[in-house]
Design an enzyme around this catalytic site. Structure first.
Site, PDB file in Angstrom:
ATOM      1  N   GLU A  90      16.635  12.902  -8.512  1.00 26.33           N
ATOM      2  CA  GLU A  90      15.638  11.999  -9.108  1.00 26.33           C
ATOM      3  C   GLU A  90      15.406  10.774  -8.233  1.00 26.33           C
ATOM      4  O   GLU A  90      14.258  10.369  -8.004  1.00 26.33           O
ATOM      5  CB  GLU A  90      16.089  11.548 -10.503  1.00 26.33           C
ATOM      6  CG  GLU A  90      16.344  12.680 -11.475  1.00 26.33           C
ATOM      7  CD  GLU A  90      17.777  13.200 -11.501  1.00 26.33           C
ATOM      8  OE1 GLU A  90      18.226  13.616 -12.587  1.00 26.33           O
ATOM      9  OE2 GLU A  90      18.456  13.205 -10.431  1.00 26.33           O
ATOM     10  N   CYS A 122      21.541  10.922 -14.648  1.00 26.16           N
ATOM     11  CA  CYS A 122      22.636   9.963 -14.747  1.00 26.16           C
ATOM     12  C   CYS A 122      22.067   8.567 -15.023  1.00 26.16           C
ATOM     13  O   CYS A 122      20.858   8.336 -14.943  1.00 26.16           O
ATOM     14  CB  CYS A 122      23.475   9.969 -13.462  1.00 26.16           C
ATOM     15  SG  CYS A 122      22.664   9.200 -12.039  1.00 26.16           S
TER      16      CYS A 122
END
Length: 177
Positions: A90, A122
């Site tokens: 990401e 996360c």
């Protein structure tokens, strides 16, 4: 015949306390992806996963982010022998898009090899996504390409972002040096 992809939408009550600069421009022209665009973005995140460099964890992740003007960027996780220097998919895909001048995102899809659970970003990745607004869509997928759709602010409620830096602060902070 078009295959039916299972979808699960999640909704939470917490929202960003105020609209970010990025979100202010989105309110009037919030763009939602068509089902075909969602499928394509998910496909691209799963293809990006194939490039993952994950020799240590063997946990492959891919991501695809779509900009307001329709451009799609892809990225994957890249691990390092010095474990804490690895970078998630990401953050890689967002950095890739930003490095090419794109900062207005409408959606991101995240893919992994997990079969029974939806991949979830996360905390660091959630915060990086938040840097670019609260109201854009996040597609959490499984290997069968089923997905949960959430927004950034649903993933990171009551978050800290760029606009918080301009909030009023205590002006007389005593110096201890």
């Amino acid at each position: 015949m078009e295959e039916e992809i299972p979808v699960r939408a999640i909704s939470f009550s917490f929202r960003c306390s105020k609209a970010t600069q990025q979100d202010k421009g989105r309110r009037m022209d919030q763009r939602h992806l068509s089902q075909e665009e969602v499928k394509e973005l998910i496909d691209q995140s799963h293809k990006a996963k194939e490039h993952s460099y994950s020799p240590y964890s063997k946990f492959r992740v891919g991501a695809a982010v779509k900009t307001r003007d329709g451009r799609v960027f892809t990225g994957c996780n890249v691990e390092n022998a010095c474990y804490n220097l690895g970078v998630c998919a990401e953050r890689n895909v967002i950095a890739k898009a930003v490095s090419e001048g794109y900062k207005d995102f409408i959606a991101i899809s995240i893919a992994s090899d997990m079969e029974t659970e939806f991949i979830s970003p996360c905390g660091a990745c959630r915060q990086v996504m938040r840097e670019f607004g609260c109201k854009w869509d996040v597609y959490l997928t499984k290997t069968d390409k089923s997905y949960e759709k959430m927004t950034v602010d649903e993933l990171l409620p009551r978050s800290f972002g760029p606009d918080d830096l301009s909030n009023k602060k205590v002006s007389n902070i005593p110096s201890k040096h």
